[in-house]
Every structure is written in C-alpha cells, then in structure tokens.
Design an enzyme around this catalytic site. Structure first.
Site, PDB file in Angstrom:
ATOM      1  N   TYR A   1       0.815  -1.230   0.000  1.00  0.00           N
ATOM      2  CA  TYR A   1       0.000   0.000   0.000  1.00  0.00           C
ATOM      3  C   TYR A   1       0.842   1.270   0.000  1.00  0.00           C
ATOM      4  O   TYR A   1       2.027   1.258   0.273  1.00  0.00           O
ATOM      5  CB  TYR A   1      -1.043   0.006   1.099  1.00  0.00           C
ATOM      6  CG  TYR A   1      -0.682  -0.108   2.550  1.00  0.00           C
ATOM      7  CD1 TYR A   1       0.596   0.034   3.041  1.00  0.00           C
ATOM      8  CD2 TYR A   1      -1.712  -0.359   3.474  1.00  0.00           C
ATOM      9  CE1 TYR A   1       0.867  -0.065   4.393  1.00  0.00           C
ATOM     10  CE2 TYR A   1      -1.452  -0.452   4.830  1.00  0.00           C
ATOM     11  CZ  TYR A   1      -0.165  -0.308   5.280  1.00  0.00           C
ATOM     12  OH  TYR A   1       0.085  -0.394   6.631  1.00  0.00           O
ATOM     13  N   GLU A   2       0.165   2.346  -0.393  1.00  0.00           N
ATOM     14  CA  GLU A   2       0.796   3.657  -0.616  1.00  0.00           C
ATOM     15  C   GLU A   2       1.972   3.576  -1.581  1.00  0.00           C
ATOM     16  O   GLU A   2       3.009   4.218  -1.407  1.00  0.00           O
ATOM     17  CB  GLU A   2       1.171   4.315   0.712  1.00  0.00           C
ATOM     18  CG  GLU A   2      -0.073   4.652   1.530  1.00  0.00           C
ATOM     19  CD  GLU A   2       0.161   5.626   2.657  1.00  0.00           C
ATOM     20  OE1 GLU A   2       1.018   6.517   2.528  1.00  0.00           O
ATOM     21  OE2 GLU A   2      -0.532   5.490   3.681  1.00  0.00           O
TER      22      GLU A   2
END
Length: 384
Positions: free
Chosen positions: A367-368
């Site tokens: 994620y990110e």
C-alpha cells in the site's frame, strides 16, 4: 551531521513506547483474531495529540516535526500495526493534505477536528480514497466520476482498500471530471461519510493489519458542495501524488517498527532458549541472523530519518521517501520471516507475536505505492 535526537524528540519516542506497551500490547492478539478495530487505542492517540502530530497548532495539531512522527510510528508499529496505520493515514494523507492544499474554510471545518481526532466528544478520523478495483498502481485511470451540476457536483463510483473506511467521518476522494484530459481531469473532494448515497462495504478479511478498518466505499449520486473541492480544476492527481510522498515516510516508519519489534522479540528469545547446552544466541547461525537483522534495521532507520529530515527542511523528499519505503518494507518482510525462524516451532504460534508481525509486514510492500512503484520513482529520479 548530528545524529542525536533532541530532548523533545526523545520525550515523544518515550511517550509512544509507553503507550504501545501499556495500551496496545494488552489484547493485541485477540484484536487480530477478531479483526477488532482498536477504537480505544485510537481515542487515546487523539488525547496524546498523535492524530495531528505535524499539523500546526492553529488548526488543532501538535506542531511536531516529521522526525518525531517517524519515532512515534516506529514505537507503535512494534506492537500493533493496525493502530499505527490509522495514525499514519490521518496524519500523512488527510491532515497534511488539507493543511497544505485546503481552503481556509475547509481547514476550519474539517482539519481542526481531524487533527484533534475528536468532534463533540466523539472519535473523528479521515480516510484517503484513491484506489479503485481497476486503479491501483495505475492511479491515473480513475473510474469514479463527478458531474458538475452548476451549484454542486454529483459523485458516482467505487473505491477499494480504504483504511478507516467505516471508522472515518470524512473522506478525501479523487474522482474524474473529464476523462478526455486523463490525469489533468482528476479532482479531489471532501465527502462526509453520512452523506446520502455513500455506502460502506463489508470489512475485508485480511492476512495482516486485521484490526484496521479496510473497506470498499461506493458513491451513488452523492451530492458534493462546490465548497468541498480541494484546489483548482485538474489538481486532484497532483494532490494525491504530493500527499502520497509524505505518506510513504509514514509507511516506511511503520515497516521499520514492525521489523524492530520482530528483532527485539527474536533477540530476547535467543537469550532464553537453550539448545545443545547453551543459549541459542551463542550459536553462530543465530548470531549471523541477529547481526544481519540489526544491520538492515539500522539502515532502514537512517533512510527514514533522512527522508523526514528533508521534509522538515523544505527539500524535495520524493527520492528519499521512495528509498525509505522500499528498503524499510523489504527489511520488515525479511526480518519478520527470520524472527519466526529464530523462534523455531514457537514462531508459528500466535502467543509469541512474531507470526502476526510477519503477516503485518507484507502490506507495507503494497500500500501507498508498491515496491515496484517505488523502484520506478527511484529510477526516474536518479536518471534525470
């Protein structure tokens, strides 16, 4: 170079360590098993000022530097990454984005309670809505759409993998206003969760960070005020990318904390466990594992500190943030796997914590911005 932390930074680190040991450790295994959102712990973070650490005091924040934020994230992530990811999203993606790009009225209405983590005595969190079923790493292809109706917008679409999806009160939503313009047709909007037409899907049954609220959020003819658009037309994609740069520092710090927590558990266990008549840390095979763990963690720590230092000094931290996230997340995955190995059969048992940390570590590579995306960012930066 001065590698010493300031007295204030050391105090914040100590406060975060005590909070994680006293408030996060009790019940962490049960919360993981039951996928229980750590509401009490998040409310206590609000009381500590940790939900708006880097936000200016005039908007209800603590006005701390990014290095202090990294220190706090590391300590909390050693114990419970489900708590730290909620803290990271609210700090890095929501509060930072609104403070730097929101209008004065948006800051007064939304940023202040978000930085304080409470409104009218109730928990008040934010969420960042960029990912979609067909727009993960390729965030330029947003299918969530917005129609301009003159005095308001109409929002339709679905967002996936949203941290704080059901617990947030405010969403920052990226949506396409003109598909022919590609990324330049994307805008950013503030949407309150209780707005008619907003639907939160079931909680995702995840491998790791199981306590955090991860949901799909759908919008059906949702009316959005013109006052809730962030920035000028076409600014949405830039808003998302600039905000994610800082978010990567937070996730790098989370990965660093997960790795540090697993290493500390493995080191302590190696001094207690006897094998062939002596503690296993006296065996070279285990010593080599511990030595490499410590070295990789220290490298990740300095990368995190450097990215935070660049951000605090107004420098371009795109490259350093990507390097920190790439190395720290890879370190977290490797260290937690080795920590399970050091524990042997006990590493496979939940009560020893390291198997949970290994499961939590994996998401930091995703994620990110996945590790592959970080390599693209690094590659483009170093070849300019």
């Amino acid at each position: 170079m001065d590698f010493r932390l300031t007295e204030e930074q050391l105090m914040i680190q100590k406060a975060a360590r005590e909070f994680s040991q006293q408030q996060c450790l009790p019940g962490v295994i049960e919360r993981d098993e039951l996928q229980k959102f750590p509401k009490n712990q998040i409310e206590q973070l609000a009381d500590l000022g940790f939900l708006g650490m880097m936000t200016a005091p005039e908007f209800g924040g603590a006005g701390m530097d990014t290095v202090s934020y990294v220190l706090a994230m590391e300590e909390i992530s050693k114990i419970d990454a489900s708590v730290s990811v909620c803290m990271s999203v609210n700090n890095s993606l929501v509060c930072w984005g609104l403070e730097h790009y929101g209008s004065d009225s948006q800051k007064q209405k939304y940023l202040t309670p978000l930085a304080q983590g409470k409104k009218d005595g109730e928990l008040y969190l934010g969420a960042f809505l960029l990912s979609e079923p067909e727009a993960g790493s390729d965030a330029t292809h947003q299918h969530t759409s917005v129609l301009d109706k003159g005095d308001h917008f109409i929002l339709n679409g679905v967002k996936n993998w949203i941290t704080n999806g059901s617990s947030a009160s405010v969403y920052l939503v990226m949506a396409q206003t003109d598909a022919s313009k590609g990324p330049k047709g994307i805008n950013a909007f503030i949407v309150e969760k209780n707005t008619p037409g907003v639907t939160v899907g079931p909680k995702e049954n995840k491998m790791g960070i199981r306590g955090s609220d991860t949901h799909a959020v759908s919008f059906t003819d949702v009316v959005v005020s013109k006052q809730n658009q962030i920035g000028a037309d076409g600014f949405g994609f830039n808003f998302a990318m600039k905000t994610l740069n800082g978010g990567r520092i937070g996730i790098a710090a989370q990965a660093l904390g997960i790795a540090s927590g697993a290493y500390e558990l493995a080191l302590a266990y190696s001094k207690q466990r006897q094998s062939f008549g002596k503690p296993i840390h006296e065996h070279q095979a285990i010593q080599f594992k511990l030595a490499e763990m410590a070295t990789r963690i220290q490298t990740a720590r300095f990368l995190c500190y450097h990215a935070a230092w660049e951000k605090d000094n107004g420098m371009d931290y795109t490259l350093s943030a990507a390097m920190a996230k790439l190395h720290a997340s890879d370190t977290a995955m490797w260290v937690t796997t080795e920590a399970v190995q050091v524990h042997g059969g006990y590493g496979f048992v939940k009560e020893f914590h390291v198997e949970r940390l290994m499961r939590d570590a994996k998401i930091t590579q995703i994620y990110e911005g996945t590790s592959e995306i970080q390599k693209m960012v690094i590659g483009r930066s170093i070849t300019k």
